[in-house]
Design a protein around this motif. Structure first.
Motif, mmCIF file in Angstrom:
data_model
loop_
_atom_site.group_PDB
_atom_site.id
_atom_site.type_symbol
_atom_site.label_atom_id
_atom_site.label_comp_id
_atom_site.label_asym_id
_atom_site.label_seq_id
_atom_site.Cartn_x
_atom_site.Cartn_y
_atom_site.Cartn_z
ATOM 1 N N GLY A 436 0.812 -1.210 0.000
ATOM 2 C CA GLY A 436 0.000 0.000 0.000
ATOM 3 C C GLY A 436 0.846 1.261 0.000
ATOM 4 O O GLY A 436 0.574 2.223 -0.733
ATOM 5 N N ALA A 437 1.909 1.284 0.827
ATOM 6 C CA ALA A 437 2.789 2.455 0.887
ATOM 7 C C ALA A 437 3.519 2.670 -0.426
ATOM 8 O O ALA A 437 3.698 3.815 -0.887
ATOM 9 C CB ALA A 437 3.790 2.286 2.035
ATOM 10 N N TRP A 440 1.126 4.133 -2.922
ATOM 11 C CA TRP A 440 0.818 5.513 -2.546
ATOM 12 C C TRP A 440 1.950 6.447 -2.984
ATOM 13 O O TRP A 440 1.715 7.567 -3.429
ATOM 14 C CB TRP A 440 0.611 5.599 -1.041
ATOM 15 N N GLN A 443 2.154 6.529 -7.253
ATOM 16 C CA GLN A 443 1.014 6.911 -8.071
ATOM 17 C C GLN A 443 1.113 8.374 -8.488
ATOM 18 O O GLN A 443 1.653 9.216 -7.768
ATOM 19 C CB GLN A 443 -0.296 6.654 -7.334
ATOM 20 N N ARG A 446 -2.942 11.577 -6.122
ATOM 21 C CA ARG A 446 -3.075 11.185 -4.725
ATOM 22 C C ARG A 446 -4.489 10.702 -4.448
ATOM 23 O O ARG A 446 -5.380 11.451 -4.082
ATOM 24 C CB ARG A 446 -2.718 12.367 -3.813
ATOM 25 N N THR A 447 -4.703 9.422 -4.656
ATOM 26 C CA THR A 447 -5.980 8.810 -4.325
ATOM 27 C C THR A 447 -5.733 7.636 -3.397
ATOM 28 O O THR A 447 -4.778 6.865 -3.600
ATOM 29 C CB THR A 447 -6.725 8.331 -5.592
ATOM 30 N N ALA A 448 -6.560 7.510 -2.387
ATOM 31 C CA ALA A 448 -6.367 6.436 -1.410
ATOM 32 C C ALA A 448 -6.947 5.119 -1.889
ATOM 33 O O ALA A 448 -6.563 4.050 -1.401
ATOM 34 C CB ALA A 448 -7.005 6.831 -0.080
ATOM 35 N N LEU A 449 -7.879 5.175 -2.862
ATOM 36 C CA LEU A 449 -8.594 3.973 -3.274
ATOM 37 C C LEU A 449 -7.649 2.897 -3.793
ATOM 38 O O LEU A 449 -7.722 1.739 -3.381
ATOM 39 C CB LEU A 449 -9.628 4.334 -4.342
ATOM 40 N N PRO A 451 -4.163 2.429 -3.506
ATOM 41 C CA PRO A 451 -3.277 1.816 -2.506
ATOM 42 C C PRO A 451 -4.002 0.969 -1.473
ATOM 43 O O PRO A 451 -3.535 -0.110 -1.101
ATOM 44 C CB PRO A 451 -2.601 3.036 -1.855
ATOM 45 N N ILE A 452 -5.174 1.439 -1.003
ATOM 46 C CA ILE A 452 -5.920 0.656 -0.009
ATOM 47 C C ILE A 452 -6.417 -0.653 -0.622
ATOM 48 O O ILE A 452 -6.341 -1.722 -0.005
ATOM 49 C CB ILE A 452 -7.095 1.479 0.550
ATOM 50 N N ALA A 511 -9.311 3.548 -9.508
ATOM 51 C CA ALA A 511 -8.455 4.637 -9.034
ATOM 52 C C ALA A 511 -7.628 5.260 -10.143
ATOM 53 O O ALA A 511 -7.437 6.481 -10.174
ATOM 54 C CB ALA A 511 -7.536 4.119 -7.926
ATOM 55 N N TRP A 512 -7.140 4.438 -11.077
ATOM 56 C CA TRP A 512 -6.129 4.936 -12.012
ATOM 57 C C TRP A 512 -6.549 4.841 -13.474
ATOM 58 O O TRP A 512 -5.718 5.003 -14.373
ATOM 59 C CB TRP A 512 -4.828 4.155 -11.795
#
Length: 655
Positions: A436-437, A440, A443, A446-449, A451-452, A511-512
């Motif tokens: 996940g890190a 993050w 990418q 900056r979206t959390a979806l 990586p989470i 996300a991407w």
């Protein structure tokens, strides 16, 4: 003559189903072996007669017998043979005949492989299954007869809906129906157990393979439907939260809960009432799906019929079977006493939480699906419940389920120490956090979806691997012991890992994803996500029963051509409908997805291009989940007769 033979065998199967619904039940109540034994030849006869009727209808489609109304409405002499065959179930009447064929197939299979079931239970199971068959035979014969003749046969037919003329959708309905109708066996087992007033560990083991098979087929059917929507409809998505999509997803969620609940009944003789209730609700959602697609209450590309009379008949079937089963459940709930006692921290508790999350998530989907209908009926307001609601309401349950699943899978039965399991899973947790890190950090946006989602996917995959490794024991020769683990253990790990792969794919794509919509001149080049797209040319290409506008699109990266994509826009002259055929360059880490649109007044062509990271992980994970189900199903301990070689009858006697 063949059509009349099919109609006659359908009527005869209906009569046998009615007899099978009554005679074995009376025999089981009176302990008359002859009457109970009537169910076995009757189940075989039902299946053979229904298969004959289905074969007669398929023959009419294959030879283009336009004296049948159904063939006229759904076929054409120029249609490719594959779609002549699949056109049998590409309509309401034919699909219902396929539905009842699978009902009778499962009934016959219960007779073939249920020899070690107690005679009274087997007779009642076959009787309940025959009741379901009789209801749908009546529905077909009285409202949806596929063998009606045309007064004046035309020279040719009206063709099949062009959207259905695709290999993905050709095989999607049979798998979906095997899942839908397969849940009828879990329902029959539940109702038969309620009639007997007995549910125990043996019953849990008997019902598991039927539930597992239904869940596996539903997984394949939903995956095929999603894949078809992705590449055929040209919209670039994989799930629209369409009411009919939801109608297949809800029984899948409940079947997953039922599958895990049956494990507790088998291993610990607990959660009996909950398991029986889930079996009833799972089949209830299957009937709701049939009602949604055939009642006319919604308009969808998936809907088969819009006849309110048929909808009322299906609603009556739903009310009678599910209402009757719930009434019986209420009357018998007191005798299904749990024997197993377990602590707050235990695998039993983890499975309870798992089932609650799956059940509540199914309820959320159900509310979102029916709320527009409720709003219009009772509040005279037209509302649309779309993806934003479902994504926000459903996603939290998936997140919590994904976080707890590896821990729950490794907890011992009855009583466990959480700290020990957490310690064993620490490497998996560290790996998931690192993944996940990493994503993050690298990418572009900056979206959390993303990586989470990848972190959760890694957690599930690594957790499944850790579970397997711990089951191999300690000391030397662990690899050999790992290979000798029961197939059910491997199946569980593969299915859980498949869920992780799918979650990672969904998160990465959402996300991407990069989208580009523009008007492109022939010979023009543009860039998207590091790829160069060139519209080489557009030409008209005749197909077997359509005319195609086909574009040649060159895909390149860093000056090197990777492939030539051929997106199409097809027009089917007989049906008078266009379809979009997307061209996709598939890759392990991404898809490049190209759709050609209409010519523009100022010259050039409308084009949509998508860069879709991890798209194929969605269906790769689905394949893994289904394969995990198949592995578990192949475990000899979980076949229908396995574990049934006991001299005692089923467990807890009625009080």
């Amino acid at each position: 003559m063949i059509a009349e033979l099919g109609h006659f065998t359908l009527i005869l199967a209906f009569v046998i189903a009615c007899l099978q619904s009554v005679i074995p039940l009376v025999g089981a109540q009176k302990r008359w072996p002859g009457w109970m034994g009537f169910a076995e030849p009757a189940a075989n006869a039902q299946f053979l007669l229904t298969a004959t009727a289905f074969g007669a209808l398929m023959y009419a489609f294959v030879v283009s017998d336009f004296s049948l109304r159904l063939v006229v409405a759904n076929s054409h002499s120029a249609k490719p043979m594959l779609y002549k065959v699949t056109g049998v179930w590409g309509n309401h009447e034919g699909s219902m005949l396929l539905w009842v064929l699978i009902v009778t197939l499962f009934g016959a299979m219960a007779q073939w492989f249920g020899g070690n079931l107690p005679p009274t239970l087997r007779a009642r199971i076959l009787a309940v299954q025959a009741m379901i068959g009789a209801a749908f035979f009546a529905f077909i014969l009285f409202t949806s007869n596929p063998f009606l003749r045309s007064p004046v046969p035309p020279f040719d037919g009206n063709d099949l809906n062009p959207l259905l003329q695709d290999p993905g959708l050709a095989f999607h309905p049979p798998f979906l129906y095997l899942g839908y109708v397969g849940l009828s066996m879990a329902f029959s087992f539940a109702v038969a157990a309620l009639i007997e007033g007995r549910v125990d560990a043996a019953w849990g083991r008997w019902v598991r393979p039927w539930t597992l098979a239904a869940w596996m087929f539903l997984t394949i059917g939903i995956g095929l439907g999603s894949w078809w929507a992705y590449y055929e409809l040209g919209w670039g998505g994989f799930w629209f939260w369409d009411p009919v999509e939801n109608a297949s997803f809800m029984p899948w969620l409940i079947a997953a809960a039922l599958l895990h609940s049956a494990i507790v009944v088998e291993k610990r003789e607990a959660l009996k009432s909950w398991t029986v209730l889930l079996a009833i609700i799972a089949f209830g959602f299957s009937l709701i799906g049939a009602f949604i697609t055939r009642s006319g209450i919604i308009t969808s590309v998936h809907a088969f019929a819009t006849d309110p009379e048929r909808g009322v008949f299906l609603l009556l079937i739903l009310v009678v079977f599910i209402g009757g089963a719930l009434t019986l459940f209420a009357a018998r709930a007191g005798v299904m006493q749990a024997k197993g006692v377990f602590g707050v921290v235990s695998r039993e508790s983890a499975l309870v939480v798992n089932n609650l999350l799956l059940g509540v998530s199914a309820f959320v989907v159900f509310v979102g699906t029916i709320w527009p209908l409720v709003s219009e009926m009772f509040f005279d307001r037209k509302l649309s419940v779309g993806a934003p609601f479902f994504n926000q309401a459903f996603t939290p349950f998936v997140v919590v389920l994904g976080l707890l699943l590896p821990i729950g899978a490794m907890l011992p039965w009855k009583r466990a120490r959480l700290a020990r399991v957490v310690r064993l899973l620490t490497p998996a947790a560290v790996l998931a956090l690192a993944v996940g890190a990493l994503f993050w950090a690298i990418q572009a946006e900056r979206t959390a979806l993303g990586p989470i989602g990848l972190m959760m996917g890694t957690w599930l995959i690594a957790g499944a691997a850790t579970d397997l490794w711990q089951r191999s024991g300690r000391g030397g020769a662990r690899l050999g012991r790992l290979m000798r683990l029961p197939r059910a253990d491997w199946g569980k790990a593969v299915a859980h890992a498949g869920l992780g792969v799918t979650i990672a794919g969904v998160a990465g794509l959402m996300a991407w994803e990069v989208e580009d919509i523009r008007v492109v001149q022939e010979g023009e080049t543009f860039d998207i996500a590091g790829y160069s797209i060139t519209l080489v040319g557009v030409e008209r290409v005749p197909g077997p029963n359509y005319i195609s506008t086909m574009a040649a699109v060159a895909l390149a990266r860093n000056g090197r051509e990777i492939s030539t994509l051929l997106p199409e826009k097809r027009v089917y002259p007989v049906a008078g409908q266009p379809t979009t055929e997307a061209a996709i360059d598939n890759g392990f880490l991404r898809d490049v997805y190209v759709v050609i649109g209409d010519p523009q007044d100022g010259g050039g062509w409308a084009m949509r291009v998508y860069y879709k990271p991890l798209a194929n992980w969605i269906w790769g994970g689905t394949i893994l989940m289904a394969f995990g189900g198949l592995l578990s199903l192949s475990d000899r301990r979980y076949r229908v007769a396995a574990g049934a070689r006991r001299t005692r009858a089923l467990g807890v006697p009625a009080e």
